[in-house]
Write a protein that holds these residues in place. Structure first.
Motif, PDB file in Angstrom:
ATOM      1  N   LEU A  27     -17.492  35.479-116.199  1.00  0.00           N
ATOM      2  CA  LEU A  27     -17.935  36.746-116.780  1.00  0.00           C
ATOM      3  C   LEU A  27     -18.295  37.779-115.718  1.00  0.00           C
ATOM      4  O   LEU A  27     -18.244  38.976-115.974  1.00  0.00           O
ATOM      5  CB  LEU A  27     -19.131  36.495-117.720  1.00  0.00           C
ATOM      6  N   ASP A  28     -18.638  37.329-114.516  1.00  0.00           N
ATOM      7  CA  ASP A  28     -18.992  38.254-113.437  1.00  0.00           C
ATOM      8  C   ASP A  28     -17.798  38.671-112.577  1.00  0.00           C
ATOM      9  O   ASP A  28     -17.946  39.479-111.663  1.00  0.00           O
ATOM     10  CB  ASP A  28     -20.073  37.633-112.544  1.00  0.00           C
ATOM     11  N   ASP A  29     -16.602  38.129-112.858  1.00  0.00           N
ATOM     12  CA  ASP A  29     -15.400  38.480-112.091  1.00  0.00           C
ATOM     13  C   ASP A  29     -14.556  39.462-112.904  1.00  0.00           C
ATOM     14  O   ASP A  29     -13.619  39.080-113.606  1.00  0.00           O
ATOM     15  CB  ASP A  29     -14.613  37.216-111.750  1.00  0.00           C
ATOM     16  N   LEU A  30     -14.898  40.753-112.807  1.00  0.00           N
ATOM     17  CA  LEU A  30     -14.235  41.779-113.612  1.00  0.00           C
ATOM     18  C   LEU A  30     -12.749  41.892-113.320  1.00  0.00           C
ATOM     19  O   LEU A  30     -11.952  42.161-114.218  1.00  0.00           O
ATOM     20  CB  LEU A  30     -14.922  43.131-113.415  1.00  0.00           C
ATOM     21  N   ASP A  31     -12.348  41.680-112.064  1.00  0.00           N
ATOM     22  CA  ASP A  31     -10.928  41.772-111.735  1.00  0.00           C
ATOM     23  C   ASP A  31     -10.136  40.641-112.403  1.00  0.00           C
ATOM     24  O   ASP A  31      -9.030  40.873-112.898  1.00  0.00           O
ATOM     25  CB  ASP A  31     -10.711  41.783-110.224  1.00  0.00           C
ATOM     26  N   ALA A  32     -10.685  39.436-112.438  1.00  0.00           N
ATOM     27  CA  ALA A  32     -10.007  38.315-113.096  1.00  0.00           C
ATOM     28  C   ALA A  32      -9.909  38.554-114.605  1.00  0.00           C
ATOM     29  O   ALA A  32      -8.875  38.275-115.223  1.00  0.00           O
ATOM     30  CB  ALA A  32     -10.735  37.000-112.807  1.00  0.00           C
ATOM     31  N   GLU A  50      -7.212  41.134-115.174  1.00  0.00           N
ATOM     32  CA  GLU A  50      -5.875  40.533-115.049  1.00  0.00           C
ATOM     33  C   GLU A  50      -5.506  39.780-116.320  1.00  0.00           C
ATOM     34  O   GLU A  50      -4.383  39.884-116.807  1.00  0.00           O
ATOM     35  CB  GLU A  50      -5.816  39.585-113.843  1.00  0.00           C
ATOM     36  N   TRP A  51      -6.453  39.008-116.857  1.00  0.00           N
ATOM     37  CA  TRP A  51      -6.191  38.226-118.065  1.00  0.00           C
ATOM     38  C   TRP A  51      -5.893  39.165-119.241  1.00  0.00           C
ATOM     39  O   TRP A  51      -4.926  38.955-119.985  1.00  0.00           O
ATOM     40  CB  TRP A  51      -7.387  37.313-118.369  1.00  0.00           C
ATOM     41  N   ALA A  60      -5.497  51.586-114.646  1.00  0.00           N
ATOM     42  CA  ALA A  60      -4.896  51.518-113.310  1.00  0.00           C
ATOM     43  C   ALA A  60      -3.675  50.599-113.297  1.00  0.00           C
ATOM     44  O   ALA A  60      -2.800  50.740-112.440  1.00  0.00           O
ATOM     45  CB  ALA A  60      -5.931  51.026-112.293  1.00  0.00           C
ATOM     46  N   ARG A  61      -3.613  49.662-114.247  1.00  0.00           N
ATOM     47  CA  ARG A  61      -2.464  48.760-114.361  1.00  0.00           C
ATOM     48  C   ARG A  61      -1.400  49.333-115.303  1.00  0.00           C
ATOM     49  O   ARG A  61      -0.457  48.648-115.679  1.00  0.00           O
ATOM     50  CB  ARG A  61      -2.923  47.388-114.844  1.00  0.00           C
ATOM     51  N   GLY A  62      -1.600  50.592-115.733  1.00  0.00           N
ATOM     52  CA  GLY A  62      -0.617  51.275-116.563  1.00  0.00           C
ATOM     53  C   GLY A  62      -0.723  51.026-118.057  1.00  0.00           C
ATOM     54  O   GLY A  62       0.172  51.399-118.804  1.00  0.00           O
TER      55      GLY A  62
END
Length: 193
Positions: A166-171, A174-175, A42-44
């Motif tokens: 580990l539970d923050d999939l969006d973060a 991004e990394w 989704a981020r290309g």
């Protein structure tokens, strides 16, 4: 510092960003990648994955033409259709998969990023996944190639290493999505200070 098995050198050049996903079995490497890959797309980012298997495996089915030809000695065996292609290579003289060779096999596909699941002893930048509940050791202190640790619960990491939930999939997405732009500067191990 612990000794590590010797591996052939990896070609860590600007053109092909690599990131290992390293963790003990049961931490959730594959589950994380399943969630991460659509977020990266989704981020290309066109993201390839090389996965290490700890056991004998076969993607072919006995009796099928490709299996018969591979068993007869085709090396490699490539099977293709309108929908996909797969290449199988017998490596009977290797004790372990040769990551350098696998990366070079991926290179012509020109992905934006190659994520390497497993191969935790190889010298390449890594995102370490860690779950305290497994009772295993955290590897970041002994592996200078670890660039970030995604853990649950939070853990202390050395200077120069990022910590992610580990539970923050969006973060995490991004990394990882930012990794190709950071790759030229971060493709070496961190120094021991």
């Amino acid at each position: 510092m612990t000794s590590r098995p010797e591996h052939p050198p990896l070609q860590l050049d600007d053109a092909l960003p690599l990131l290992g996903i390293a963790a003990w079995s049961g931490t959730g490497k594959t589950t994380l990648l399943e969630s991460l890959l659509p977020r990266l797309a989704a981020r290309g980012l066109r993201t390839a994955v090389i996965k290490h298997a700890h056991h004998d495996f076969d993607v072919d089915q006995p009796g099928k033409d490709s299996h018969r030809l591979r068993q007869a000695g085709a090396a490699p065996m490539l099977v293709a259709s309108r929908a996909r292609w797969a290449m199988m290579m017998e490596t009977p003289d290797q004790e372990e998969a040769n990551l350098a060779q696998l990366i070079e096999a991926m290179r012509p596909q020109r992905p934006d990023l190659i994520l390497v699941e497993g191969f935790k002893a190889w010298p390449l930048p890594k995102l370490e996944l860690y779950r305290e509940a497994l009772g295993k050791t955290l590897r970041v202190a002994e592996d200078p190639w670890v660039k970030a640790v995604a853990s649950q619960p939070p853990v202390s990491v050395p200077a120069g290493v990022d910590w992610l939930d580990l539970d923050d999939l969006d973060a995490i997405a991004e990394w990882v999505a930012a990794w190709p732009s950071r790759w030229p500067a971060e493709r070496a191990p961190r120094s021991w200070i």
